[in-house]
Design a protein around this motif. Structure first.
Motif, PDB file in Angstrom:
ATOM      1  N   ARG A  60       0.842  -1.215   0.000  1.00  0.00           N
ATOM      2  CA  ARG A  60       0.000   0.000   0.000  1.00  0.00           C
ATOM      3  C   ARG A  60       0.870   1.256   0.000  1.00  0.00           C
ATOM      4  O   ARG A  60       0.548   2.234  -0.674  1.00  0.00           O
ATOM      5  CB  ARG A  60      -0.937  -0.011   1.215  1.00  0.00           C
ATOM      6  CG  ARG A  60      -2.045  -1.012   1.044  1.00  0.00           C
ATOM      7  CD  ARG A  60      -3.025  -0.968   2.209  1.00  0.00           C
ATOM      8  NE  ARG A  60      -4.107  -1.923   1.994  1.00  0.00           N
ATOM      9  CZ  ARG A  60      -4.777  -2.521   2.951  1.00  0.00           C
ATOM     10  NH1 ARG A  60      -4.503  -2.270   4.215  1.00  0.00           N
ATOM     11  NH2 ARG A  60      -5.746  -3.373   2.669  1.00  0.00           N
ATOM     12  N   LYS A  61       1.970   1.205   0.742  1.00  0.00           N
ATOM     13  CA  LYS A  61       2.871   2.368   0.774  1.00  0.00           C
ATOM     14  C   LYS A  61       3.438   2.629  -0.620  1.00  0.00           C
ATOM     15  O   LYS A  61       3.560   3.769  -1.048  1.00  0.00           O
ATOM     16  CB  LYS A  61       4.004   2.133   1.773  1.00  0.00           C
ATOM     17  CG  LYS A  61       3.556   2.380   3.196  1.00  0.00           C
ATOM     18  CD  LYS A  61       4.695   2.246   4.187  1.00  0.00           C
ATOM     19  CE  LYS A  61       4.155   2.412   5.608  1.00  0.00           C
ATOM     20  NZ  LYS A  61       4.691   1.444   6.537  1.00  0.00           N
ATOM     21  N   MET A  62       3.785   1.553  -1.330  1.00  0.00           N
ATOM     22  CA  MET A  62       4.373   1.712  -2.668  1.00  0.00           C
ATOM     23  C   MET A  62       3.378   2.340  -3.644  1.00  0.00           C
ATOM     24  O   MET A  62       3.764   3.027  -4.573  1.00  0.00           O
ATOM     25  CB  MET A  62       4.845   0.359  -3.207  1.00  0.00           C
ATOM     26  CG  MET A  62       6.098  -0.150  -2.548  1.00  0.00           C
ATOM     27  SD  MET A  62       6.751  -1.576  -3.438  1.00  0.00           S
ATOM     28  CE  MET A  62       6.070  -2.889  -2.519  1.00  0.00           C
ATOM     29  N   ALA A  63       2.081   2.056  -3.439  1.00  0.00           N
ATOM     30  CA  ALA A  63       1.071   2.555  -4.377  1.00  0.00           C
ATOM     31  C   ALA A  63       0.491   3.891  -3.943  1.00  0.00           C
ATOM     32  O   ALA A  63      -0.306   4.505  -4.664  1.00  0.00           O
ATOM     33  CB  ALA A  63      -0.059   1.539  -4.498  1.00  0.00           C
ATOM     34  N   ASN A  64       0.914   4.352  -2.777  1.00  0.00           N
ATOM     35  CA  ASN A  64       0.303   5.529  -2.172  1.00  0.00           C
ATOM     36  C   ASN A  64       0.523   6.807  -2.966  1.00  0.00           C
ATOM     37  O   ASN A  64      -0.401   7.576  -3.201  1.00  0.00           O
ATOM     38  CB  ASN A  64       0.888   5.673  -0.764  1.00  0.00           C
ATOM     39  CG  ASN A  64      -0.001   6.469   0.115  1.00  0.00           C
ATOM     40  OD1 ASN A  64      -1.185   6.644  -0.217  1.00  0.00           O
ATOM     41  ND2 ASN A  64       0.527   6.968   1.204  1.00  0.00           N
ATOM     42  N   SER A  65       1.750   7.006  -3.409  1.00  0.00           N
ATOM     43  CA  SER A  65       2.097   8.319  -3.946  1.00  0.00           C
ATOM     44  C   SER A  65       2.315   8.330  -5.447  1.00  0.00           C
ATOM     45  O   SER A  65       2.591   9.369  -6.024  1.00  0.00           O
ATOM     46  CB  SER A  65       3.377   8.790  -3.262  1.00  0.00           C
ATOM     47  OG  SER A  65       4.362   7.790  -3.432  1.00  0.00           O
ATOM     48  N   LYS A  66       2.230   7.155  -6.081  1.00  0.00           N
ATOM     49  CA  LYS A  66       2.507   7.160  -7.520  1.00  0.00           C
ATOM     50  C   LYS A  66       1.593   6.209  -8.297  1.00  0.00           C
ATOM     51  O   LYS A  66       0.923   5.361  -7.704  1.00  0.00           O
ATOM     52  CB  LYS A  66       3.976   6.807  -7.759  1.00  0.00           C
ATOM     53  CG  LYS A  66       4.424   5.507  -7.150  1.00  0.00           C
ATOM     54  CD  LYS A  66       5.907   5.294  -7.442  1.00  0.00           C
ATOM     55  CE  LYS A  66       6.348   3.909  -7.120  1.00  0.00           C
ATOM     56  NZ  LYS A  66       6.785   3.617  -5.798  1.00  0.00           N
ATOM     57  N   SER A  67       1.618   6.367  -9.621  1.00  0.00           N
ATOM     58  CA  SER A  67       0.849   5.466 -10.479  1.00  0.00           C
ATOM     59  C   SER A  67       1.539   4.113 -10.522  1.00  0.00           C
ATOM     60  O   SER A  67       2.764   4.047 -10.668  1.00  0.00           O
ATOM     61  CB  SER A  67       0.777   6.033 -11.894  1.00  0.00           C
ATOM     62  OG  SER A  67      -0.019   7.189 -11.915  1.00  0.00           O
ATOM     63  N   VAL A  68       0.754   3.056 -10.383  1.00  0.00           N
ATOM     64  CA  VAL A  68       1.338   1.713 -10.393  1.00  0.00           C
ATOM     65  C   VAL A  68       0.457   0.719 -11.144  1.00  0.00           C
ATOM     66  O   VAL A  68      -0.758   0.897 -11.252  1.00  0.00           O
ATOM     67  CB  VAL A  68       1.552   1.140  -8.961  1.00  0.00           C
ATOM     68  CG1 VAL A  68       2.540   1.951  -8.157  1.00  0.00           C
ATOM     69  CG2 VAL A  68       0.237   0.994  -8.215  1.00  0.00           C
ATOM     70  N   VAL A  69       1.112  -0.322 -11.651  1.00  0.00           N
ATOM     71  CA  VAL A  69       0.412  -1.530 -12.076  1.00  0.00           C
ATOM     72  C   VAL A  69       0.914  -2.594 -11.120  1.00  0.00           C
ATOM     73  O   VAL A  69       2.113  -2.860 -11.057  1.00  0.00           O
ATOM     74  CB  VAL A  69       0.753  -1.928 -13.531  1.00  0.00           C
ATOM     75  CG1 VAL A  69       0.043  -3.224 -13.895  1.00  0.00           C
ATOM     76  CG2 VAL A  69       0.373  -0.814 -14.504  1.00  0.00           C
ATOM     77  N   MET A  70       0.004  -3.150 -10.314  1.00  0.00           N
ATOM     78  CA  MET A  70       0.418  -4.112  -9.287  1.00  0.00           C
ATOM     79  C   MET A  70      -0.228  -5.458  -9.583  1.00  0.00           C
ATOM     80  O   MET A  70      -1.427  -5.514  -9.816  1.00  0.00           O
ATOM     81  CB  MET A  70      -0.017  -3.584  -7.911  1.00  0.00           C
ATOM     82  CG  MET A  70       0.530  -4.394  -6.760  1.00  0.00           C
ATOM     83  SD  MET A  70       0.036  -3.718  -5.154  1.00  0.00           S
ATOM     84  CE  MET A  70       1.160  -2.366  -4.919  1.00  0.00           C
ATOM     85  N   ASP A  71       0.587  -6.522  -9.590  1.00  0.00           N
ATOM     86  CA  ASP A  71      -0.032  -7.837  -9.815  1.00  0.00           C
ATOM     87  C   ASP A  71       0.096  -8.737  -8.597  1.00  0.00           C
ATOM     88  O   ASP A  71       1.019  -8.582  -7.792  1.00  0.00           O
ATOM     89  CB  ASP A  71       0.459  -8.467 -11.120  1.00  0.00           C
ATOM     90  CG  ASP A  71       1.726  -9.289 -11.011  1.00  0.00           C
ATOM     91  OD1 ASP A  71       1.971  -9.882  -9.963  1.00  0.00           O
ATOM     92  OD2 ASP A  71       2.465  -9.354 -12.014  1.00  0.00           O
ATOM     93  N   GLY A  72      -0.902  -9.637  -8.458  1.00  0.00           N
ATOM     94  CA  GLY A  72      -0.906 -10.534  -7.301  1.00  0.00           C
ATOM     95  C   GLY A  72      -2.131 -11.420  -7.291  1.00  0.00           C
ATOM     96  O   GLY A  72      -2.565 -11.921  -8.341  1.00  0.00           O
ATOM     97  N   ARG A  73      -2.679 -11.630  -6.104  1.00  0.00           N
ATOM     98  CA  ARG A  73      -3.871 -12.484  -5.954  1.00  0.00           C
ATOM     99  C   ARG A  73      -5.031 -11.716  -5.310  1.00  0.00           C
ATOM    100  O   ARG A  73      -6.186 -12.047  -5.509  1.00  0.00           O
ATOM    101  CB  ARG A  73      -3.565 -13.695  -5.049  1.00  0.00           C
ATOM    102  CG  ARG A  73      -2.417 -14.577  -5.500  1.00  0.00           C
ATOM    103  CD  ARG A  73      -2.763 -15.285  -6.790  1.00  0.00           C
ATOM    104  NE  ARG A  73      -1.778 -16.302  -7.151  1.00  0.00           N
ATOM    105  CZ  ARG A  73      -0.576 -16.031  -7.646  1.00  0.00           C
ATOM    106  NH1 ARG A  73      -0.216 -14.786  -7.848  1.00  0.00           N
ATOM    107  NH2 ARG A  73       0.242 -17.006  -7.974  1.00  0.00           N
ATOM    108  N   ASP A  74      -4.661 -10.727  -4.482  1.00  0.00           N
ATOM    109  CA  ASP A  74      -5.659 -10.041  -3.643  1.00  0.00           C
ATOM    110  C   ASP A  74      -5.564  -8.525  -3.815  1.00  0.00           C
ATOM    111  O   ASP A  74      -5.967  -7.778  -2.935  1.00  0.00           O
ATOM    112  CB  ASP A  74      -5.408 -10.390  -2.176  1.00  0.00           C
ATOM    113  CG  ASP A  74      -4.006  -9.973  -1.719  1.00  0.00           C
ATOM    114  OD1 ASP A  74      -3.129  -9.797  -2.585  1.00  0.00           O
ATOM    115  OD2 ASP A  74      -3.791  -9.811  -0.500  1.00  0.00           O
TER     116      ASP A  74
END
Ligand code: DC
Length: 227
Positions: A113-127
């Motif tokens: 969540r911290k990594m996605a807080n301040s910038k645009s992201v594409v995040m992959d995972g399960r949840d």
């Protein structure tokens, strides 16, 4: 374009990371592979002769782990580059156990969540769409038949010089799918507002285009990113 958060979830070896990386490049934003974080902890446990199926022992390792995901997708643990090590079969066979422990998940979700807080992201995972970033702008649930996924992973392993049998890979994927989707805390499942994308018969490029279309249809125009 304003800040954008894209969540790509789905079962093991559905091609999420390949697609997510390419989508992030088009959007000009950061790609975050959350599976690599669970793999890093599993690798550290194995390296320290801790049984990955022993929850308390794995959780006890957390204070000893300093995890860093670099912009070039390299994974560092306590300052050491473990990018290749986390793909070894031993790690793949044990990671679902480690990912089912609530304390491990809470720790990593906090970092994610911290990594996605301040910038645009594409995040992959399960949840990601269901739990980590429930307010993501775009949610994709990427699937493919288990046979397709096993064949892709088998080819990939051979290309990396990792010897393996197709039937073993398929059995491992079925087992991981089961553990990932049946755990009680933040299991693998599509978010109700996700778009399901079956890539069984798609090339990588077709899958990337399909995700970009979903993003565009939701009103996000990356060509205006720097305006
Ligand atoms: O995507 P991958 O195969 O590298 O993921 C490794 C394992 O980590 C997978 O079995 C499920 C787990 N995982 C998870 O539970 N939650 C995530 N957000 C990402 C991965």
């Amino acid at each position: 374009m304003d800040k954008i958060v894209v969540a790509i979830d789905g079962p093991a070896a559905a091609g999420k990371s390949t697609v997510a990386k390419k989508v992030a490049k088009v959007l000009g934003c950061t790609y975050i592979d959350t599976g690599a974080m669970y793999r890093a902890i599993t690798y550290f446990a194995l390296k320290n002769n801790v049984n990955p199926q022993c929850e308390d022992d794995v959780v006890d390792l957390l204070p000893k782990i300093d995890l860093e995901l670099k912009a070039n997708s390299k994974v560092f643990l306590n300052g050491q580059d473990i990018t290749q090590d986390i793909r070894l079969p031993d790690v793949s066979q044990n990671v679902s156990y480690v990912a089912s422990y609530k304390a491990i998940r809470l720790h990593l979700v906090d970092l994610q969540r911290k990594m996605a807080n301040s910038k645009s992201v594409v995040m992959d995972g399960r949840d990601i769409g269901t739990y980590v970033l429930p307010n993501a702008d775009v949610k994709i649930f990427q699937v493919a038949s288990v046979e397709t996924r096993a064949a892709r992973r088998h080819k990939e392993n051979l290309q990396h010089g990792i010897k393996c049998k197709l039937e073993d890979i398929e059995a491992e994927l079925r087992k991981r799918d089961f553990i990932d989707s049946s755990r009680t805390f933040a299991p693998l499942k599509p978010a109700p507002d996700s778009v399901v994308l079956d890539t069984s018969d798609l090339t990588i490029d077709e899958a990337v285009q399909a995700v970009l279309k979903v993003i565009k249809d939701k009103g996000h125009d990356w060509s205006k990113r720097n305006e």
